[in-house]
Design a protein around this motif. Structure first.
Motif, PDB file in Angstrom:
ATOM      1  N   VAL A  12       0.856  -1.158  -0.220  1.00 42.66           N
ATOM      2  CA  VAL A  12       0.042  -0.021  -0.072  1.00 42.66           C
ATOM      3  C   VAL A  12       1.009   1.251   0.028  1.00 42.66           C
ATOM      4  O   VAL A  12       1.623   1.330   0.770  1.00 42.66           O
ATOM      5  CB  VAL A  12      -0.869   0.056   1.149  1.00 42.66           C
ATOM      6  CG1 VAL A  12      -1.673   1.277   1.281  1.00 42.66           C
ATOM      7  CG2 VAL A  12      -1.833  -1.243   1.062  1.00 42.66           C
ATOM      8  N   PRO A  14       0.649   5.077   0.124  1.00 45.01           N
ATOM      9  CA  PRO A  14      -0.320   6.476   0.191  1.00 45.01           C
ATOM     10  C   PRO A  14       0.720   7.505  -0.469  1.00 45.01           C
ATOM     11  O   PRO A  14       1.920   7.765  -0.831  1.00 45.01           O
ATOM     12  CB  PRO A  14       0.218   6.798   1.808  1.00 45.01           C
ATOM     13  CG  PRO A  14       1.344   6.081   2.206  1.00 45.01           C
ATOM     14  CD  PRO A  14       1.700   4.992   1.276  1.00 45.01           C
ATOM     15  N   ARG A  76      -2.616   4.544   4.703  1.00 36.75           N
ATOM     16  CA  ARG A  76      -2.269   3.167   4.552  1.00 36.75           C
ATOM     17  C   ARG A  76      -3.277   2.121   5.319  1.00 36.75           C
ATOM     18  O   ARG A  76      -3.568   1.074   4.680  1.00 36.75           O
ATOM     19  CB  ARG A  76      -0.898   3.058   5.361  1.00 36.75           C
ATOM     20  CG  ARG A  76       0.245   3.304   4.563  1.00 36.75           C
ATOM     21  CD  ARG A  76       1.597   3.048   5.231  1.00 36.75           C
ATOM     22  NE  ARG A  76       1.899   3.554   6.575  1.00 36.75           N
ATOM     23  CZ  ARG A  76       2.373   4.788   6.704  1.00 36.75           C
ATOM     24  NH1 ARG A  76       2.800   5.525   5.840  1.00 36.75           N
ATOM     25  NH2 ARG A  76       2.254   5.416   7.932  1.00 36.75           N
ATOM     26  N   SER A  77      -3.889   2.880   6.400  1.00 36.90           N
ATOM     27  CA  SER A  77      -4.952   2.101   6.986  1.00 36.90           C
ATOM     28  C   SER A  77      -6.336   1.803   6.032  1.00 36.90           C
ATOM     29  O   SER A  77      -6.823   0.529   6.116  1.00 36.90           O
ATOM     30  CB  SER A  77      -5.566   2.630   8.388  1.00 36.90           C
ATOM     31  OG  SER A  77      -4.462   2.686   9.202  1.00 36.90           O
TER      32      SER A  77
END
Length: 84
Positions: A12, A14, A76-77
């Motif tokens: 991931v 960001p 990211r979450s």
């Protein structure tokens, strides 16, 4: 012994106003030599959605565009919640 060819990881990334640097970042991610399968998700919170630019060069990348600026940890979450 763990069979790494059956494992899959998610990367991931960001981003905020990445410009063409995101393409360089993705180029290096995909240049990794590994037996582990992986997928890549970019979570972007720029005013202008870079999805078309990214998908033109890297159609296998998932792009999530957020409507407002988001700090990297939250981005990211969000990405981690949406990956396989």
């Amino acid at each position: 012994m763990v069979d790494l060819t059956k494992k899959r990881i998610s990367v991931v990334v960001p981003s905020y106003k990445p410009g063409k640097e995101i393409l360089n970042c993705l180029k290096h991610i995909f240049a990794q030599e590994t037996e582990i399968r992986f997928d890549v998700t970019v979570v972007d919170s720029s005013p202008e959605d870079p999805a078309m630019m990214i998908r033109k060069v890297f159609p296998e990348v998932t792009v999530i565009h957020l409507p407002q600026r988001t700090y990297p940890g939250k981005a990211r979450s969000i990405g981690a919640q949406r990956v396989r």
